[in-house]
Design an enzyme around this catalytic site. Structure first.
Site, PDB file in Angstrom:
ATOM      1  N   LYS A 137       4.350  -8.854   2.362  1.00 48.58           N
ATOM      2  CA  LYS A 137       3.261  -8.088   1.738  1.00 48.58           C
ATOM      3  C   LYS A 137       3.649  -7.743   0.309  1.00 48.58           C
ATOM      4  O   LYS A 137       4.809  -7.387   0.033  1.00 48.58           O
ATOM      5  CB  LYS A 137       3.040  -6.816   2.562  1.00 48.58           C
ATOM      6  CG  LYS A 137       1.874  -5.931   2.134  1.00 48.58           C
ATOM      7  CD  LYS A 137       1.719  -4.745   3.122  1.00 48.58           C
ATOM      8  CE  LYS A 137       0.519  -3.871   2.789  1.00 48.58           C
ATOM      9  NZ  LYS A 137       0.386  -2.746   3.742  1.00 48.58           N
TER      10      LYS A 137
ATOM     11  N   SER B 216      -4.181  -2.098   5.666  1.00 49.68           N
ATOM     12  CA  SER B 216      -4.041  -2.662   4.337  1.00 49.68           C
ATOM     13  C   SER B 216      -3.234  -3.976   4.334  1.00 49.68           C
ATOM     14  O   SER B 216      -3.235  -4.674   3.330  1.00 49.68           O
ATOM     15  CB  SER B 216      -3.375  -1.672   3.395  1.00 49.68           C
ATOM     16  OG  SER B 216      -2.094  -1.328   3.864  1.00 49.68           O
TER      17      SER B 216
ATOM     18  N   SER C 133      -1.957   0.453   9.054  1.00 46.86           N
ATOM     19  CA  SER C 133      -2.060  -0.764   8.248  1.00 46.86           C
ATOM     20  C   SER C 133      -1.350  -1.997   8.763  1.00 46.86           C
ATOM     21  O   SER C 133      -1.483  -3.058   8.159  1.00 46.86           O
ATOM     22  CB  SER C 133      -1.604  -0.474   6.817  1.00 46.86           C
ATOM     23  OG  SER C 133      -2.532   0.392   6.209  1.00 46.86           O
TER      24      SER C 133
END
Lengths: 97, 484
Positions: free
Chosen positions: B79, B154, B178
């Site tokens: 990420k 997210s 997330s």
């Protein structure tokens, strides 16, 4: 509760955010909605409750006060928007009087 | 077969037995990325050169019969909120659009120590704020199961990359759901660890009392493997307690007989989508068949959790994001008159709408005269939410709940209603406030879309959640389903 435009301007200034007139209007609405929602906590009796600021229970995690070699210094200086001789360059903070 | 479709255990066995090389495995992942990522947009940055170099290095070690970690040579996506030395790391934000960290996050360093092959950086909601990846400062990611839908957020890019077999596993972060929610929306397995289990050093901070680092993978057994290498105390992160790391891969092989699983009534409410409810109840029946005892429990302060979270998070966000001021790094707009102009211009241009919303709410809640009414109050109610779980774990070993009230929603559906977006986190937030761990594992489909179940366990008891997930996956096939 409804946040006035003046209050939004005050918050934006605290947060160092520049907002357009349209944004001030939009955020005033959205922030008011959100703050209204979180009002529900006021109804909860917390008079005898300790606040939880973090869940680990750890306190004062220390290390030896010794100098450690830091390899990334050059790389960090390389990321500075403006620098001179390994120093960070910024506009003056205080105005002359 | 397409090597990118393998699990970690299968891939490592294949590498060891020299059935294929890490280079071939890595190339298969890039082939998949080239084929699908134009439509899915899981990645912000790809590093094919670096990845192939790492892969070849592992192949050489393998040739020389050197000892290799089980993660060696296996492709991972990271990420973009993790600092990877020398690779653009943006946190999904224009304010860091060209930021190249001169250091690795600890989690990344640990993967590199184990010879992982880093394919690139995945898309996310800006600074991890959001539940759909639509708040990315660059572009939204599309759900591989239905391109008109969100992958969740997210960590949407990471979840989508694993679901689309673009990588074998991925790293994400989970502050209020997330990792768990995108895992559910994309039909993959994801783990939110206990707060402090994995070092947060080198990960751009959002809410420092809640942020956690965790993996996505194709099954719980892979998650157990990865966690062994990620977990542990780090002198660079003083919120990581010096607790031993269990042998997760061993622990998950124990069966479920005698295990007590709690079903909290507050999570099975009106707003829960029928399809999701059916999937979860069927999963419960399956777990009972596998020997678990299911008990009804109550977590009475559940309905206060979202309000607590949306005071604490913006407050901590307003503090953590103050550093993005155009002074030392990042976007710096210096065409104004003075110092203040740099702050105002850089932050106005660099930070997106959701970030600005939260920064402003936080500035308000922490301002003089309001701190007690908001932040302190929220911290006190947080204690109540935490106590609910402490009480429950005296009676049960784990807690089973849905991950989200619905399967993946459509792109654009919730983007204009921030509060509605917040309320969708209702099932994942309470566990975050308590700092406990949670596994999100595929449990079925609703109208063709994946539905995950959430298995919560007490702090530093990841082995219990992983064990339940793994045993469930030995007896079912939901985790093997892939989008078409």
């Amino acid at each position: 509760m409804k946040l006035s435009i003046k209050e939004v301007e005050h918050i934006a200034a605290l947060a160092r955010l520049k907002l357009s007139e349209e944004e001030k209007e939009k955020y005033s609405q959205q922030l008011s909605e959100i703050l209204n929602y979180v009002e529900k906590l006021q109804a909860v009796d917390t008079s005898a409750i300790e606040p939880t600021s973090q869940v680990t229970g750890l306190e004062n995690v220390m290390r030896q006060d010794e100098v450690i070699d830091f390899a990334a210094a050059k790389g960090l200086i390389g990321q500075m928007p403006e620098s001179q001789d390994d120093f960070l360059k910024i506009p003056k903070v205080f105005s002359n009087k | 077969m397409a090597l990118n479709k393998l699990t970690l255990s299968e891939a490592f066995a294949g590498l060891r037995e020299k059935k294929f090389s890490s280079e071939e495995l890595t190339k298969d992942c890039f082939k998949q990325i080239k084929k699908l990522d134009k439509k899915i947009q899981a990645f912000i940055t790809l590093d094919e050169v670096g990845a192939l170099a790492s892969a070849k290095a592992v192949d050489q070690k393998n040739q020389k019969k050197e000892k290799l970690s089980p993660l060696a040579g296996l492709p991972v996506a990271v990420k973009d909120i993790f600092c990877v030395q020398g690779l653009k790391s943006t946190a999904g934000s224009k304010v860091l659009e060209n930021y190249i960290p001169p250091f690795d996050a600890t989690a990344v360093a640990k993967l590199k120590e184990n010879d992982a092959v880093i394919l690139g950086k995945t898309n996310l909601d800006e600074f991890a704020m959001g539940g759909s990846t639509e708040n990315s400062g660059f572009f939204p990611t599309h759900n591989p199961w239905d391109l008109t839908r969100v992958p969740g957020g997210s960590s949407g890019g990471s979840a989508a990359a694993v679901a689309a077999d673009m990588c074998l596993y991925a790293l994400g972060t989970d502050t209020g759901g997330s990792i768990r929610q995108p895992a559910s929306f994309c039909g993959v397995s994801g783990l939110k660890v206990s707060y402090g289990r994995v070092s947060r050093f080198g990960v751009m901070a959002m809410a420092s009392s809640l942020d956690t680092i965790g993996p996505f993978a194709k099954d719980a057994a892979d998650l157990a493997l990865i966690l062994k290498y990620l977990a542990g105390a780090d002198p660079k992160d003083s919120t990581t307690p010096p607790l031993a790391v269990p042998d997760y891969s061993q622990e998950i092989t124990k069966d479920l007989s005698g295990l007590k699983i709690g079903l909290p009534k507050e999570y099975f409410i009106e707003g829960l989508d029928d399809g999701v409810r059916q999937v979860i109840l069927a999963a419960v029946k399956k777990l009972e068949k596998l020997g678990a005892e299911v008990i009804d429990i109550s977590l009475p302060h559940t309905d206060l959790a979202v309000a607590v979270y949306y005071i604490i998070v913006p407050s901590e966000v307003s503090s953590n994001l103050a550093r993005y001021d155009g002074i030392k790094y990042g976007l710096s707009l210096r065409d104004g008159k003075n110092l203040l102009d740099i702050y105002l211009r850089s932050r106005a241009e660099g930070l997106g709408k959701e970030v600005k919303r939260r920064v402003m709410i936080g500035a308000y809640t922490l301002s003089a005269g309001y701190y007690d009414a908001y932040y302190k109050k929220a911290m006190q109610v947080r204690t109540l939410v935490r106590n609910d779980f402490n009480q429950a774990f005296k009676k049960v070993d784990a807690i089973l709940t849905p991950v989200a009230p619905t399967p993946a929603f459509k792109l654009g559906e919730n983007i204009n209603d921030p509060l509605k977006m917040y309320l969708a986190d209702v099932f994942t937030i309470p566990a975050s406030l308590a700092g406990i761990c949670g596994l999100s594992a595929p449990a079925g489909l609703s109208a063709g879309l994946p539905v995950g179940m959430q298995i919560l366990a007490d702090r530093f008891k990841e082995e219990t959640a992983l064990r339940i997930g793994h045993q469930f996956q030995l007896a079912t096939e939901w985790h093997k389903q892939r989008p078409k």
